[in-house]
Design a protein around this motif. Structure first.
Motif, PDB file in Angstrom:
ATOM      1  N   THR A   1       0.842  -1.197   0.000  1.00 43.66           N
ATOM      2  CA  THR A   1       0.000   0.000   0.000  1.00 43.66           C
ATOM      3  C   THR A   1       0.877   1.247   0.000  1.00 43.66           C
ATOM      4  O   THR A   1       2.065   1.180   0.334  1.00 43.66           O
ATOM      5  CB  THR A   1      -0.925  -0.013   1.226  1.00 43.66           C
TER       6      THR A   1
ATOM      7  N   PRO B   1       2.140   6.935   6.398  1.00 45.28           N
ATOM      8  CA  PRO B   1       1.034   6.189   7.022  1.00 45.28           C
ATOM      9  C   PRO B   1       1.371   5.718   8.440  1.00 45.28           C
ATOM     10  O   PRO B   1       2.412   5.109   8.676  1.00 45.28           O
ATOM     11  CB  PRO B   1       0.835   4.992   6.088  1.00 45.28           C
TER      12      PRO B   1
ATOM     13  N   PRO C   1      -1.620   1.030   7.392  1.00 48.71           N
ATOM     14  CA  PRO C   1      -2.289   0.982   6.077  1.00 48.71           C
ATOM     15  C   PRO C   1      -3.802   0.823   6.214  1.00 48.71           C
ATOM     16  O   PRO C   1      -4.439   0.167   5.394  1.00 48.71           O
ATOM     17  CB  PRO C   1      -1.674  -0.255   5.407  1.00 48.71           C
TER      18      PRO C   1
ATOM     19  N   LYS D   1      -6.147  -0.996   3.279  1.00 46.28           N
ATOM     20  CA  LYS D   1      -6.455  -2.425   3.358  1.00 46.28           C
ATOM     21  C   LYS D   1      -7.963  -2.650   3.372  1.00 46.28           C
ATOM     22  O   LYS D   1      -8.449  -3.663   2.858  1.00 46.28           O
ATOM     23  CB  LYS D   1      -5.770  -3.073   4.560  1.00 46.28           C
TER      24      LYS D   1
ATOM     25  N   ALA E   1       4.260  -4.407   6.807  1.00 46.66           N
ATOM     26  CA  ALA E   1       3.990  -3.000   6.520  1.00 46.66           C
ATOM     27  C   ALA E   1       4.842  -2.063   7.364  1.00 46.66           C
ATOM     28  O   ALA E   1       4.878  -2.193   8.595  1.00 46.66           O
ATOM     29  CB  ALA E   1       2.514  -2.694   6.765  1.00 46.66           C
TER      30      ALA E   1
ATOM     31  N   CYS F   1       5.262   1.410   9.221  1.00 43.21           N
ATOM     32  CA  CYS F   1       4.343   2.391   9.798  1.00 43.21           C
ATOM     33  C   CYS F   1       5.151   3.507  10.434  1.00 43.21           C
ATOM     34  O   CYS F   1       6.251   3.276  10.955  1.00 43.21           O
ATOM     35  CB  CYS F   1       3.447   1.733  10.854  1.00 43.21           C
TER      36      CYS F   1
END
Length: 619
Positions: free
Chosen positions: A191, A220, A223, A227, A242, A244
């Motif tokens: 993402t 972000p 996500p 998502k 992911a 972050c």
């Protein structure tokens, strides 16, 4: 050591975090025929080539013994004659290449601490590949160098065996997690990193736009929206390792700035479906990466309310068998003024009972009372009482205020054996429970002894959907604003906000929240109303979450998900107490990158291109 810190009780064995050798044909090169962890008695009399760092060097009268280290391990190399003289000039941590013959070590000279401890290599060739300058701290031994020095030279600290193996453990955890997720039918998607600001509960890192003057991207915090949009797009099971980004202060169990998570989302699921899938993930992940005992799923589940009542925290360590108990009924007719006042003002009396083999000293009790009194920073002066029992006899700070019948009833209600101690606190329940939770951690570590060699997982469910904003008097989201309130729109319309529960859940292990997730709201009207109660207008929601709202109007499946913190998982598996020990290049506690010099100044040209003008800080 706190019960919320893993320490030696979680330490993984060498076999658990063994560095993989990789396919041999890809490791051989001009510089080496074997790695420094590979040679054994099967190689005796073989001619070999090795390359690596000079870890230790010992001069025994012209014969120089070197511990040669590479990514995989350590081999002892012996230099004599002219090569010994040449080796004496080479500093530790320099990089060398050698050739020589493998020999068995003599009786009593073997080193069981390393995999190559039964052999050594007698060098016939030596080449210095890279000379090392004087190092700012020792690599082979921990010399307690200051953290700023170590972080500035993190590439050196990463050569230390324990830290090096931690990073390999991290790789193993991520690789294993990916394998399990694919086995469970998930597909991996990536993402965007440059996105819009979202109310995830922490400050955003913002990035100025060159093409859109005066506007900013945000990195972000999770996500979350993307998502959910993937589910609405028809993808059934998404996951991602992911990155972050959250602009928040560092803690021992939280990295400042950035972290990684095993992020996932599932369609056509209810809460129980999501918990079941994640129990499989965590069971398999810890089983494959650790030799500790794990009970098979389902794991214990506690509502947020029950967790606070029993443990004084929503992150309980279940290796600690102690519980907080409500003993208000035992003292309903008490003549003790403190207990009377608590019960007359809708407070309660709570107790922690600890079976002991030997009663603690008076100093231990005094230290515990002092510890407890300082736990409430906003309203210091919490009071803690105690009683110690030997059979029916009892003594302690409030013994003269406790009748024999009350003492007997107290001991029975707590299920205590002949010899035990009881700590009691009275007052506002929401004040004393968190403090007793911290006391429980202390007592569980010092008196009750934590279980060893096990992983104890649990779920915390039924979190409050909202929490009170003490500054404004209104309410804020307590967890994720995109979660579904229990009871849906009807609850939002008809219940007091602070009584509404959410379809949210946390996964907890040994005092750490490893994951947090929820069943998502997937209807526009519920989303509008949920945000309205926190002060957002319909227009605000459209402006901030226009993409999500539009998506909800085009057919959104029921969906939900969760995200597991990779750093915390690796920290537990590696037996570390600080999260920076499982990150290759962590930021310092103040958020600085001492290695690369970030954050840093940028040129006036760069500022102009980004349409940014700096204002001097107020004096």
């Amino acid at each position: 050591m706190s019960a919320q810190q893993p320490g030696s009780q979680h330490s993984a064995t060498t076999e658990q975090i063994r560095v993989p050798q990789g396919p041999k044909q890809y490791l051989q090169s001009t510089y080496r025929t074997h790695t420094c962890a590979e040679l054994s008695n099967n190689n005796v009399d073989s001619d070999v080539a090795l390359s690596g760092w000079v870890m230790r060097k010992r001069d025994h009268g012209g014969v120089v013994f070197v511990d040669l280290r590479d990514h995989y391990g350590v081999t002892q190399v012996v230099f004599s004659g002219a090569l010994g003289e040449e080796m004496q000039k080479i500093r530790q941590e320099s990089v060398i290449a050698i050739r020589g013959k493998v020999s068995a070590r003599g009786p009593g000279l073997e080193n069981p601490k390393i995999t190559t401890g039964k052999i050594e290599v007698h060098a016939s060739y030596l080449k210095l590949l890279s000379q090392c300058e004087t190092i700012p701290f020792q690599i082979a031994e921990d010399d307690n160098a200051p953290e700023p020095v170590r972080l500035k030279h993190r590439f050196l600290e990463l050569r230390r065996e324990k830290l090096h193996r931690n990073i390999i453990m991290r790789n193993r955890v991520i690789k294993t997690a990916r394998e399990i997720m694919h086995e469970l039918g998930f597909a991996e998607f990536h993402t965007p990193i440059l996105t819009s600001s979202s109310p995830e509960g922490a400050r955003d890192f913002i990035v100025p736009s060159r093409l859109h003057p005066g506007k900013f991207y945000a990195l972000p915090q999770a996500p979350q929206q993307f998502k959910q949009l993937l589910m609405i797009a028809g993808f059934d099971r998404y996951f991602q390792i992911a990155p972050c980004f959250r602009d928040e202060d560092a803690r021992a169990d939280r990295s400042p700035g950035e972290f990684y998570q095993i992020d996932m989302e599932l369609s056509f699921v209810e809460q129980e479906d999501i918990l079941r899938v994640n129990e499989k993930l965590m069971y398999e992940l810890f089983k494959r990466c650790s030799s500790f005992k794990i009970d098979e799923p389902p794991f214990p589940r506690f509502s947020y309310s029950d967790a606070m009542q029993q443990f004084g925290t929503d992150k309980p360590d279940l290796r600690n068998r102690l519980r907080i108990n409500d003993v208000s009924k035992v003292f309903s007719d008490s003549q003790f003024r403190v207990f009377q006042e608590a019960l007359n003002t809708n407070g309660s009396i709570r107790a922690i009972g600890v079976p002991v083999e030997a009663l603690p000293s008076r100093k231990y009790f005094d230290d515990s009372v002092d510890f407890f009194s300082k736990l409430d920073q906003e309203e210091p002066g919490l009071g803690l009482a105690y009683l110690s029992f030997e059979g029916e006899a009892y003594k302690g700070s409030i013994a003269k205020f406790v009748s024999a019948d009350e003492a007997k009833a107290l001991k029975a209600s707590l299920g205590l054996a002949e010899k035990a101690v009881v700590f009691l606190a009275a007052g506002r329940t929401n004040r004393i429970l968190p403090a007793l939770g911290k006391l429980r951690t202390k007592l569980g570590t010092e008196l009750a002894k934590l279980e060893e060699g096990v992983w104890r997982f649990c779920w915390i469910t039924d979190f409050p959907f909202y929490e009170k904003n003490e500054e404004t008097g209104g309410v804020d989201f307590s967890h994720n604003p995109f979660s579904m309130p229990q009871g849906g729109l009807d609850s939002l319309l008809n219940k007091p906000p602070l009584e509404i529960l959410a379809h949210q859940y946390d996964f907890v292990c040994h005092g750490y929240e490893l994951a947090s997730g929820g069943v998502r709201n997937h209807t526009p009207e519920v989303m509008y109303k949920a945000f309205e109660l926190t002060g957002y207008s319909r227009e605000d929601v459209d402006n901030k979450f226009g993409g999500m709202i539009r998506a909800f109007t085009y057919g959104a499946p029921p969906h939900g998900g969760i995200a597991h913190g990779i750093e915390r998982i690796v920290m537990l598996l590696a037996g570390e107490e600080a999260i920076r020990e499982v990150i290759a290049f962590p930021l310092a506690q103040n958020g600085e990158d001492l290695l690369m010099g970030a954050p840093s100044n940028v040129s006036e040209k760069q500022l102009r291109e980004a349409h940014v003008m700096l204002r001097p800080l107020p004096k």
